[in-house]
Enzyme design. Structure first.
Site, PDB file in Angstrom:
ATOM      1  N   CYS A   1      -1.883  -1.824   7.945  1.00  0.00           N
ATOM      2  CA  CYS A   1      -1.822  -2.875   6.918  1.00  0.00           C
ATOM      3  C   CYS A   1      -0.533  -3.695   6.968  1.00  0.00           C
ATOM      4  O   CYS A   1      -0.569  -4.914   6.780  1.00  0.00           O
ATOM      5  CB  CYS A   1      -2.035  -2.272   5.534  1.00  0.00           C
ATOM      6  SG  CYS A   1      -3.707  -1.590   5.328  1.00  0.00           S
TER       7      CYS A   1
ATOM      8  N   ASP B   1       0.765  -1.250   0.000  1.00  0.00           N
ATOM      9  CA  ASP B   1       0.000   0.000   0.000  1.00  0.00           C
ATOM     10  C   ASP B   1       0.800   1.307   0.000  1.00  0.00           C
ATOM     11  O   ASP B   1       0.426   2.247   0.704  1.00  0.00           O
ATOM     12  CB  ASP B   1      -0.954   0.030   1.195  1.00  0.00           C
ATOM     13  CG  ASP B   1      -1.814  -1.203   1.314  1.00  0.00           C
ATOM     14  OD1 ASP B   1      -1.941  -1.948   0.330  1.00  0.00           O
ATOM     15  OD2 ASP B   1      -2.369  -1.434   2.405  1.00  0.00           O
TER      16      ASP B   1
ATOM     17  N   LYS C   1      -7.031  -4.775  -2.728  1.00  0.00           N
ATOM     18  CA  LYS C   1      -7.639  -5.326  -1.523  1.00  0.00           C
ATOM     19  C   LYS C   1      -8.460  -4.246  -0.815  1.00  0.00           C
ATOM     20  O   LYS C   1      -8.246  -3.053  -1.023  1.00  0.00           O
ATOM     21  CB  LYS C   1      -6.582  -5.893  -0.575  1.00  0.00           C
ATOM     22  CG  LYS C   1      -5.619  -4.867   0.000  1.00  0.00           C
ATOM     23  CD  LYS C   1      -4.588  -5.547   0.885  1.00  0.00           C
ATOM     24  CE  LYS C   1      -3.629  -4.566   1.498  1.00  0.00           C
ATOM     25  NZ  LYS C   1      -4.200  -3.692   2.513  1.00  0.00           N
TER      26      LYS C   1
END
Length: 179
Positions: free
Chosen positions: A108, A13, A75
């Site tokens: 994350c 990310d 995701k």
């Protein structure tokens, strides 16, 4: 210790405005680029995650330019392990060591690392290849991962473990990246 034949890298990310505002963002991106370039020389597979790219935006161009030939896995979950495509791609590598880098360290990166550890992988997180919006949150994530048995390392430490020796054919190429 890391072994290039047993390792996979998971990029988490590093996207949009968030990638620009995390603590020491340019340093983290530079370290990620060094790591990615070294991993490509060493033929270590890379699995690339993006959290809700329609909202957060694409991966930072400074990092994405080094991921040619790869496609990100989209995701919505903070823990990438809840994404079946991610788990299949990770399992298909047939490797037991996972290096995780990206943002945010306390969300994350932490949840994905904990999920990978729970799935039986040996997980390594380079402190200089992860970040959060605040240094406190980064430290919280790193401490949580360390307490769960995840190996906290650095980019250079990881790369030299993967190299194993200055006699390897890749050494000269990789050492140039680290200078």
């Amino acid at each position: 210790m890391l072994n290039k034949h047993q390792s996979t890298f998971v990029l988490v990310d590093v996207q949009g405005r968030l990638a620009e505002i995390v603590h020491e963002s340019s340093r983290m991106e530079q370290n990620l680029v060094k790591l990615i370039r070294a991993l490509k020389i060493l033929d270590v597979p890379i699995v690339w995650l993006e959290q809700y790219p329609e909202g957060l935006g694409p991966t930072s161009p400074a990092v994405a330019v080094h991921l040619n030939g790869l496609e990100p896995i989209k995701k919505m979950t903070f823990n990438g392990c809840y994404n079946p495509e991610f788990m299949k791609k990770t399992e298909d590598q047939g490797r037991q060591q996972i290096i995780v880098g990206g943002i945010e360290a306390h969300v994350c990166v932490c949840q994905t690392s904990l999920g990978l550890k729970k799935a039986g992988y040996e997980v390594h997180v380079p402190v200089d290849a992860v970040s959060s919006r605040t240094p406190e949150n980064k430290n919280i994530g790193l401490e949580r991962m360390k307490n769960a048995g995840i190996i906290i390392t650095g980019v250079e430490t990881a790369v030299f473990e993967l190299l194993e020796t200055a006699e390897s054919r890749e050494f000269k190429k990789v050492i140039q990246l680290l200078k």
